[in-house]
Design a protein around this motif. Structure first.
Motif, mmCIF file in Angstrom:
data_model
loop_
_atom_site.group_PDB
_atom_site.id
_atom_site.type_symbol
_atom_site.label_atom_id
_atom_site.label_comp_id
_atom_site.label_asym_id
_atom_site.label_seq_id
_atom_site.Cartn_x
_atom_site.Cartn_y
_atom_site.Cartn_z
ATOM 1 N N ALA A 529 0.821 -1.213 0.000
ATOM 2 C CA ALA A 529 0.000 0.000 0.000
ATOM 3 C C ALA A 529 0.855 1.263 0.000
ATOM 4 O O ALA A 529 0.450 2.305 -0.517
ATOM 5 N N PHE A 530 2.078 1.186 0.574
ATOM 6 C CA PHE A 530 2.904 2.388 0.690
ATOM 7 C C PHE A 530 3.285 2.945 -0.682
ATOM 8 O O PHE A 530 3.447 4.148 -0.849
ATOM 9 N N SER A 531 3.439 2.074 -1.649
ATOM 10 C CA SER A 531 3.835 2.529 -2.984
ATOM 11 C C SER A 531 2.664 3.136 -3.751
ATOM 12 O O SER A 531 2.841 3.682 -4.839
ATOM 13 N N ASN A 532 1.461 3.053 -3.189
ATOM 14 C CA ASN A 532 0.284 3.614 -3.853
ATOM 15 C C ASN A 532 0.316 5.133 -3.785
ATOM 16 O O ASN A 532 0.544 5.719 -2.729
ATOM 17 N N VAL A 533 0.067 5.787 -4.910
ATOM 18 C CA VAL A 533 0.184 7.244 -4.991
ATOM 19 C C VAL A 533 -0.826 7.942 -4.098
ATOM 20 O O VAL A 533 -0.554 9.018 -3.535
ATOM 21 N N PHE A 534 -1.993 7.341 -3.893
ATOM 22 C CA PHE A 534 -3.020 7.969 -3.054
ATOM 23 C C PHE A 534 -2.659 7.886 -1.569
ATOM 24 O O PHE A 534 -2.914 8.824 -0.808
ATOM 25 N N VAL A 535 -2.051 6.771 -1.166
ATOM 26 C CA VAL A 535 -1.588 6.663 0.226
ATOM 27 C C VAL A 535 -0.478 7.679 0.474
ATOM 28 O O VAL A 535 -0.453 8.361 1.515
ATOM 29 N N GLY A 536 0.451 7.795 -0.478
ATOM 30 C CA GLY A 536 1.527 8.784 -0.339
ATOM 31 C C GLY A 536 0.978 10.194 -0.225
ATOM 32 O O GLY A 536 1.417 10.991 0.626
ATOM 33 N N SER A 537 -0.002 10.537 -1.051
ATOM 34 C CA SER A 537 -0.610 11.872 -1.006
ATOM 35 C C SER A 537 -1.321 12.108 0.316
ATOM 36 O O SER A 537 -1.256 13.211 0.883
ATOM 37 N N ALA A 538 -1.998 11.073 0.833
ATOM 38 C CA ALA A 538 -2.691 11.196 2.124
ATOM 39 C C ALA A 538 -1.689 11.384 3.262
ATOM 40 O O ALA A 538 -1.953 12.143 4.212
ATOM 41 N N LEU A 539 -0.548 10.705 3.193
ATOM 42 C CA LEU A 539 0.502 10.887 4.216
ATOM 43 C C LEU A 539 1.055 12.318 4.184
ATOM 44 O O LEU A 539 1.255 12.946 5.234
ATOM 45 N N ILE A 540 1.299 12.849 2.990
ATOM 46 C CA ILE A 540 1.791 14.225 2.857
ATOM 47 C C ILE A 540 0.799 15.201 3.476
ATOM 48 O O ILE A 540 1.174 16.095 4.255
ATOM 49 N N HIS A 541 -0.473 15.014 3.159
ATOM 50 C CA HIS A 541 -1.516 15.894 3.699
ATOM 51 C C HIS A 541 -1.587 15.800 5.219
ATOM 52 O O HIS A 541 -1.698 16.822 5.916
ATOM 53 N N MET A 542 -1.514 14.555 5.751
ATOM 54 C CA MET A 542 -1.612 14.363 7.198
ATOM 55 C C MET A 542 -0.446 15.027 7.918
ATOM 56 O O MET A 542 -0.644 15.780 8.890
ATOM 57 N N TYR A 543 0.788 14.787 7.455
ATOM 58 C CA TYR A 543 1.957 15.379 8.122
ATOM 59 C C TYR A 543 1.942 16.906 8.009
ATOM 60 O O TYR A 543 2.237 17.624 8.972
ATOM 61 N N SER A 544 1.573 17.421 6.830
ATOM 62 C CA SER A 544 1.526 18.879 6.649
ATOM 63 C C SER A 544 0.475 19.510 7.557
ATOM 64 O O SER A 544 0.709 20.556 8.173
ATOM 65 N N LYS A 545 -0.679 18.867 7.651
ATOM 66 C CA LYS A 545 -1.768 19.393 8.479
ATOM 67 C C LYS A 545 -1.381 19.412 9.955
ATOM 68 O O LYS A 545 -1.802 20.303 10.716
ATOM 69 N N CYS A 546 -0.557 18.448 10.350
ATOM 70 C CA CYS A 546 -0.121 18.370 11.748
ATOM 71 C C CYS A 546 1.144 19.204 12.007
ATOM 72 O O CYS A 546 1.669 19.198 13.127
ATOM 73 N N GLY A 547 1.673 19.874 10.983
ATOM 74 C CA GLY A 547 2.848 20.730 11.143
ATOM 75 C C GLY A 547 4.176 20.018 10.973
ATOM 76 O O GLY A 547 5.230 20.619 11.205
ATOM 77 N N TYR A 548 4.177 18.789 10.551
ATOM 78 C CA TYR A 548 5.410 18.002 10.370
ATOM 79 C C TYR A 548 5.805 18.061 8.888
ATOM 80 O O TYR A 548 5.693 17.070 8.151
ATOM 81 N N VAL A 549 6.287 19.225 8.462
ATOM 82 C CA VAL A 549 6.524 19.457 7.037
ATOM 83 C C VAL A 549 7.713 18.656 6.513
ATOM 84 O O VAL A 549 7.694 18.164 5.384
ATOM 85 N N SER A 550 8.754 18.537 7.332
ATOM 86 C CA SER A 550 9.941 17.794 6.870
ATOM 87 C C SER A 550 9.590 16.329 6.617
ATOM 88 O O SER A 550 10.048 15.726 5.630
ATOM 89 N N GLU A 551 8.746 15.736 7.499
ATOM 90 C CA GLU A 551 8.300 14.346 7.287
ATOM 91 C C GLU A 551 7.444 14.238 6.018
ATOM 92 O O GLU A 551 7.542 13.267 5.264
ATOM 93 N N ALA A 552 6.630 15.276 5.796
ATOM 94 C CA ALA A 552 5.800 15.285 4.588
ATOM 95 C C ALA A 552 6.679 15.286 3.345
ATOM 96 O O ALA A 552 6.416 14.554 2.375
ATOM 97 N N PHE A 553 7.749 16.117 3.359
ATOM 98 C CA PHE A 553 8.612 16.186 2.184
ATOM 99 C C PHE A 553 9.394 14.882 1.995
ATOM 100 O O PHE A 553 9.667 14.476 0.854
ATOM 101 N N GLN A 554 9.754 14.221 3.084
ATOM 102 C CA GLN A 554 10.431 12.921 2.966
ATOM 103 C C GLN A 554 9.551 11.911 2.226
ATOM 104 O O GLN A 554 10.021 11.163 1.360
#
Length: 627
Positions: A529-554
């Motif tokens: 599931a991790f390689s799925n583009v939608f899961v990756g996009s959801a992770l970016i959104h979640m980390y950014s929304k929580c203020g963890y921008v560096s994790e989002a960019f990783q």
């Protein structure tokens, strides 16, 4: 079911090119194609998978059992004239020969006459004759009298491979698969050496029961005993295709010394049914290039592949080059065309084909309704459903699912509830697909409690059912409930898929619960599931929304592929966290990689960062604004 391991030891046997350019010329293909269609239709038995089924002609088999039998025949006109008075045939002892009785059975025109001949056989033949008994069995089976054929079989003191094959095939034709398999086991115990015809019967039996283990053992016996021919090889290919073993099917197909339209169709249909549409289209092009013309079943398989792959151009070529000329009025081809155009989003073309069909079945109506529902044209879908019901056309589970999706797309709560009531009345509730769609429908209409009630009443729940409620809760602001459902789902031993993870991450983002999000991220890392583009996009959104921008960019930087949603999530994440320089750089990079920067992204960055010019170097500013 008979154990496969008990049976075996007893065997003592040693991008596609243009369709128009690949069509064979008319000069040498007309006779060939007509022969192919004739041969393929002879294998049909008026069912959907008939073109794979090799229906052994037991009459011919029995005739060849005694080639000298024709020497006993008298004037054929005497035979036909005596059919009105069967007893007249026995005025001379010459008519009591087994060969004559067998010929009489094969020329019989009614069940009443067969029974009279049977009575004569019992009366006049002191010793049971295998040849006559075999003809009796196959004649009774041809008349639909399985029980009477079985009585003849049970009374035979001696039986040969033809006898056993006829009875096994009879039980298979009538749908008694377990008894057919038991009879096959009995034949082996009685020392019968199977021949090619019996192997075909048993392979078809394994295909119907998806018994890959027994089927592969039968295949080994065929290879060992040297029973390979075109019909047997086609049955082997069909077995592996039906069992989902495409690798084995391709191996068996490639090893065939010759092919016919049946085995090509088997492979094409198997690929299209298992989500390998491109391979199906490639096989079809190869088939045409080798001079084979498709039958109606081939066309249906290719059209399905076109729909799944959105290969509209190829589908249109097939429609104009073959369907309009050869299979214009075939209901199955017409239904496949309706479905293909609908899946490609061409609803006008789909409706035109539908309107031009002389006959339609439930699948035809359902294909068009489902197409309208997918396109968000819920009103049109429901209008068509009402017409369907007025004409008393039966609605199957897929029809109900499609109409519920149409209701959900336009939030038609009242009609959806009426449909739910009909489902309960008609006892259709146990279907897992209908249950999952009901959950989705109620969530779309904002009725969380009704969705929860449907989930609780489902006797069996799969990942789709759980994902529907988790996604619905996340969309309705019930984030805590969504995460609780995720825990309950995993507690039942059901693994989340990429859609489940995306929906749960959305709930975490809305709650700004980075801890829960990291747990889901950790789980996703261990699965595909991790390689799925939608899961990756959801992770970016979640980390950014929580203020963890560096994790989002990783996450963004490690994604094997990115779509517009991924880029938007990262750029907006930078902008909303005050990192305007990074947001603008990423916009520049996005544009440089050929992805259009849309108005939403630009407006979000402008709103969050104010004057763009304060953060950009002149060349970047000019590059972005000029677009």
């Amino acid at each position: 079911m008979l154990s496969a391991t008990l049976l075996l030891p007893r065997f003592s046997l040693s991008q596609p090119p243009s369709l128009l350019s690949t069509l064979p010329s008319n000069s040498n293909s007309k006779s060939k194609s007509s022969t192919q269609r004739k041969n393929s239709k002879s294998r049909n038995n008026n069912n959907n998978d008939g073109y794979y089924r090799t229906n052994t002609n037991f009459h011919c088999c029995f005739c060849s059992e005694n080639p000298s039998s024709t020497s006993h025949y008298q004037n054929p006109t005497d035979i036909s004239s005596s059919q009105q008075n069967p007893d007249a045939r026995f005025s001379d002892n010459q008519w009591l020969s087994p060969e004559s009785l067998a010929l009489w059975l094969r020329s019989s025109r009614s069940l009443k006459e067969v029974r009279k001949i049977h009575a004569v056989v019992v009366k006049c033949l002191r010793d049971s004759d295998i040849y006559v008994s075999n003809n009796l069995i196959t004649t009774y089976l041809g008349s639909g009298k399985l029980s009477e054929a079985r009585k003849v079989f049970d009374k035979m003191p001696k039986k040969n491979v033809v006898t056993w094959t006829a009875v096994i095939d009879g039980y298979l034709e009538f749908g008694f698969d377990d008894e057919a398999l038991r009879l096959f086991g009995d034949s082996i115990k009685n020392g019968i050496r199977p021949n090619g015809k019996m192997f075909v019967c048993v392979l078809n039996l394994c295909s119907r029961g998806l018994d890959f283990e027994l089927g592969s053992q039968i295949h080994a016996c065929i290879l060992k005993g040297g029973w390979r021919n075109l019909i047997v090889d086609s049955a082997v290919v069909y077995l592996y295709a039906q069992c989902g073993e495409l690798r084995s099917a391709f191996l068996a197909f490639n090893q065939m010394p010759e092919w016919d339209v049946v085995c090509w169709t088997t492979m094409i249909t198997a690929c299209s049914q298992q989500g390998r549409g491109r391979e199906a289209l490639s096989l079809f092009s190869q088939m045409l290039s080798k001079g084979f013309l498709p039958n109606e079943f081939t066309v249906c398989g290719v059209l399905k592949a076109c729909g799944e792959e959105k290969a509209l151009k190829f589908g249109r070529q097939l429609h104009s080059a073959i369907v309009k000329k050869i299979y214009k009025n075939d209901i199955y081809v017409g239904t496949s065309l309706v479905d293909m155009y609908a899946k490609c989003g061409e609803m006008a073309d789909s409706r035109n084909v539908f309107n031009g069909m002389r006959n339609r079945n439930t699948v035809t109506w359902t294909s068009l309704i489902a197409g309208y529902a997918r396109k968000g044209l819920g009103e049109e879908a429901m209008r068509l459903f009402r017409v369907m019901k007025r004409r008393n056309i039966h609605a199957n589970n897929l029809t109900i699912v499609s109409v519920l999706r149409a209701c959900g797309s336009i939030e038609a709560s009242l009609l959806g509830r009426e449909l739910h009531a009909q489902i309960i009345k008609n006892s259709l509730e146990p279907s897992i697909y209908i249950g999952s769609t009901l959950i989705w429908f109620y969530c779309k209409c904002g009725e969380y409690l009704q969705a929860f009630k449907v989930l609780q009443q489902m006797p069996f729940r799969d990942v789709v059912s759980w994902t529907a409620i988790i996604s619905g809760c996340a969309s309705l602001g019930q984030e805590s409930e969504a995460l609780e459902f995720l825990k309950e789902m995993m507690g039942e031993g059901i693994d989340p898929n990429s859609f489940t993870c995306s929906s749960a991450l959305k709930a975490c983002a809305n709650m700004e619960s980075v801890l829960q999000g990291k747990l889901i991220h950790s789980y996703a890392n261990k699965t595909p599931a991790f390689s799925n583009v939608f899961v990756g996009s959801a992770l970016i959104h979640m980390y950014s929304k929580c203020g963890y921008v560096s994790e989002a960019f990783q996450v963004f930087d490690s994604m094997p592929e990115r779509n517009l949603v991924s880029w938007k999530a990262m750029i907006v994440g930078y902008a909303k966290n005050g990192m305007c320089q990074e947001a603008l750089k990423l916009m520049y990079r996005m544009k440089a990689e050929g992805i259009e920067v849309d108005d939403y992204v630009f407006a979000t960055v402008l709103t969050a960062c104010g004057d763009v010019g304060c953060y950009m170097d002149p060349s970047s500013k000019y590059y972005l604004l000029s677009s």
